[in-house]
Design an enzyme around this catalytic site. Structure first.
Site, PDB file in Angstrom:
ATOM      1  N   ASP A  93       9.401  35.419  54.853  1.00 42.34           N
ATOM      2  CA  ASP A  93       8.205  35.708  54.747  1.00 42.34           C
ATOM      3  C   ASP A  93       7.057  34.888  55.797  1.00 42.34           C
ATOM      4  OD1 ASP A  93       5.549  35.978  53.827  1.00 42.34           O
ATOM      5  OD2 ASP A  93       6.051  35.557  51.855  1.00 42.34           O
ATOM      6  N   LYS A 181      -0.342  56.224  76.181  1.00 43.50           N
ATOM      7  CA  LYS A 181      -0.134  57.576  76.400  1.00 43.50           C
ATOM      8  C   LYS A 181      -0.302  57.825  77.825  1.00 43.50           C
ATOM      9  CE  LYS A 181      -2.414  58.612  72.064  1.00 43.50           C
ATOM     10  NZ  LYS A 181      -1.604  59.470  71.068  1.00 43.50           N
ATOM     11  N   ASP A 234     -12.010  51.686  62.806  1.00 43.82           N
ATOM     12  CA  ASP A 234     -10.472  52.301  62.686  1.00 43.82           C
ATOM     13  C   ASP A 234     -10.268  52.687  64.228  1.00 43.82           C
ATOM     14  OD1 ASP A 234      -7.827  52.916  61.971  1.00 43.82           O
ATOM     15  OD2 ASP A 234      -8.449  54.900  61.550  1.00 43.82           O
ATOM     16  N   HIS A 239      -9.685  52.631  70.453  1.00 45.26           N
ATOM     17  CA  HIS A 239      -9.355  53.666  71.072  1.00 45.26           C
ATOM     18  C   HIS A 239     -10.296  54.305  72.018  1.00 45.26           C
ATOM     19  CE1 HIS A 239      -5.861  53.205  68.761  1.00 45.26           C
ATOM     20  NE2 HIS A 239      -5.971  53.830  67.672  1.00 45.26           N
TER      21      HIS A 239
HETATM   22  C1  BG6 Z   1      -4.470  54.977  64.415  1.00 49.38           C
HETATM   23  C2  BG6 Z   1      -5.529  54.911  63.375  1.00 49.38           C
HETATM   24  O1  BG6 Z   1      -4.948  53.766  65.316  1.00 49.38           O
HETATM   25  O2  BG6 Z   1      -4.389  56.029  65.344  1.00 49.38           O
HETATM   26  C3  BG6 Z   1      -5.307  55.979  62.666  1.00 49.38           C
HETATM   27  O3  BG6 Z   1      -5.390  53.829  62.583  1.00 49.38           O
HETATM   28  C4  BG6 Z   1      -5.440  57.441  63.629  1.00 49.38           C
HETATM   29  O4  BG6 Z   1      -6.376  56.416  61.615  1.00 49.38           O
HETATM   30  C5  BG6 Z   1      -4.237  57.063  64.581  1.00 49.38           C
HETATM   31  O5  BG6 Z   1      -4.728  58.394  62.662  1.00 49.38           O
HETATM   32  C6  BG6 Z   1      -4.357  58.405  65.882  1.00 49.38           C
HETATM   33  O6  BG6 Z   1      -3.517  58.239  66.478  1.00 49.38           O
HETATM   34  P1  BG6 Z   1      -2.857  59.283  67.333  1.00 49.38           P
HETATM   35  O7  BG6 Z   1      -1.898  58.896  68.381  1.00 49.38           O
HETATM   36  O8  BG6 Z   1      -2.345  60.244  66.291  1.00 49.38           O
HETATM   37  O9  BG6 Z   1      -4.017  60.302  68.109  1.00 49.38           O
END
Ligand code: BG6
Length: 484
Positions: A93, A181, A234, A239
């Protein structure tokens, strides 16, 4: 990207949270492929750590199923046997003081040791402490943490301070899987490996930029996590802003992590803060109601969540970068769940010609379209004379010049393969720097605060549509249209 030779010493990858969805769906299959392609040094180990008691055989069976599901036609039983021989399971843990002591024996004699925290960010700080207490924060340790790094700037700083108390910044890998990617890396190649684009890559050549990350999936069972974050935290904080940075950054002096990170941080620093007064004009938040996606009826977010909630599943933002290169060029950012199609793309729209000699309405501005998903593809739309047809006059049409990345039979890599490879090799070019993470939160925090102040619920949109009407009004307000 500087290629790093894999360490020849016996390395270890420790996955903390190894029974979770990310570990089984992405991390372990990525390590399987690295193993199969000979990228793991012969004696390297993979140590899976979780709280629950899992008899070794039961866990191995779960991993095997997960790898088979992910690898599909690329699964190889012989290869798996070699991979399985590297795996071990440790019950521990990480959030309890002294909780990682059972791990010490499993990593003894290994270097480097990469600790991958596949855990909730609320467990990061305690886990760093447990690593330190167990004496595992050595010079050979590398710690990988994945977004979301906190819930806002303040909590992100706490995480960054806490990890800095265990290892040096050079040993920290802040993972954003979008950077793993291929097409995202190709954006760097395209911009800095060709002389063609640079003279146009500014407010004289470019009219505007659109970044869209559209998913067909809903939130589903992930709602306990998602409801606390929403699409802004998120997806946009990490991203989407990382993609924006790669489009907008100045050429770094080389591919060293510090050089690339410094340029990305400068972009984030130049992002114009969105004030409360402006938020209504330049941002839109939405939440999906029930609808139809891919021919199937799907429930609303509220039904999935089981109770009304003010969390957004759609965001559109006009971002502005206040520097010489980008002044006056809007960046339209958009991300959402339950869109009609899965589509992640960056569209760079160049300026229209100053004067058309071909008559009215014949010309479309050139557009560079960088598609990340579902297919990886780069295309440049050029105006071209149609062949044959009428002899009088000139009819033009927009034709894409395609630089498709797909090669027949080539396996598409999981983004984490590259990230693991780099982390084991000590290459941090694709890792997010501390300053980047904090500046991105600072910008996003202003938007959250403006929304909170306004106190308006997200606008409903039907699942399977391109979002609330306000998203179209937003871009039209500035004389542009979404690239749908
Ligand atoms: C994640 C998010 O970081 O990226 C998700 O938490 C999202 O909500 C995902 O669905 C998308 O990743 P990808 O590579 O499928 O575009």
């Amino acid at each position: 990207m500087a290629t790093n030779d894999m360490e020849t010493r016996r390395a270890a990858v420790v996955i903390l949270g190894a029974t979770g969805d990310l570990a089984l769906r992405m991390l372990l299959p990525s390590l399987y492929f690295l193993h199969c392609e000979g990228h793991l040094a012969p004696e390297s180990r993979i140590v899976c750590v979780a709280r629950s008691a899992q008899p070794g055989a039961t866990y191995q069976e779960r991993v095997k199923k997960a790898v088979q599901a992910r690898a599909g036609e690329h699964y190889d039983e012989g290869c798996y046997a070699g991979f399985a021989a590297r795996l071990s399971y440790v019950q521990a843990d990480a959030t309890k003081p002294g909780g990682l002591a059972p791990l010490c024996a499993a990593v003894e004699g290994c270097a480097p040791v990469l600790y991958y925290l596949s855990l909730s960010p609320t467990q990061f700080v305690a886990t760093f402490q447990a690593l330190k207490d167990a004496g595992l924060g050595t010079a050979d340790a590398r710690i990988a943490i994945e977004k979301p790094l906190g819930r806002d700037l303040a909590s992100c700083k706490i995480i960054n301070e806490a990890v800095a108390a265990v290892v040096r910044e050079e040993q920290v890998f802040r993972v954003d899987h979008y950077l793993g990617k291929d097409t995202v890396q190709n954006l760097i190649a395209l911009r800095f490996g060709n002389a063609l684009f640079e003279p146009l890559w500014n407010n004289r050549g470019i009219d505007h930029v659109q970044i869209t990350v559209a998913e067909t999936e809903g939130v589903g069972e992930r709602w306990p996590y998602y409801d606390e974050y929403g699409a802004l935290k998120d997806m946009v904080q990490n991203h989407v802003l990382q993609l924006l940075c790669l489009v907008a950054m100045e050429p770094p002096s080389d591919l060293d992590a510090a050089a690339v990170g410094a340029e990305k941080a400068k972009v984030l620093r130049a992002l114009r803060p969105i004030t409360q007064a402006e938020a209504g004009r330049v941002t839109v938040r939405g939440q999906y109601t029930g609808g139809v996606v891919g021919g199937a009826a799907v429930p609303s977010y509220v039904e999935e969540r089981g109770a009304p909630t003010g969390t957004e599943t759609f965001v559109a933002v006009r971002a502005d970068i206040d520097n010489w290169r980008w002044s006056g060029v809007p960046f339209f950012l958009r991300t959402a769940k339950r869109m009609p199609t899965r589509r992640t793309e960056i569209a760079i729209q160049f300026k229209q010609v100053p004067h058309s000699i071909f008559g009215p309405n014949q010309l479309l501005p050139n557009r560079l379209l960088i598609r990340l998903q579902p297919e990886e593809d780069i295309s440049l739309t050029l105006m071209n004379k149609t062949q044959g047809g009428k002899l009088d006059g000139m009819t033009l049409r927009a034709m894409p010049l395609s630089l498709s990345l797909a090669e027949p039979n080539m396996r598409r890599r999981i983004a984490y393969e590259r990230l693991f490879h780099d982390a084991l090799g000590g290459n941090r070019t694709l890792s997010v720097g501390r300053e980047e993470a904090e500046r991105a939160w600072a910008w996003v925090d202003r938007i959250s605060a403006a929304w909170r102040e306004a106190g308006e619920p997200p606008k409903p949109y039907a699942a399977g549509s391109w979002g609330p009407a306000g998203a179209f009004a937003l871009i039209e307000r500035f004389g542009r249209a979404w690239n749908d």
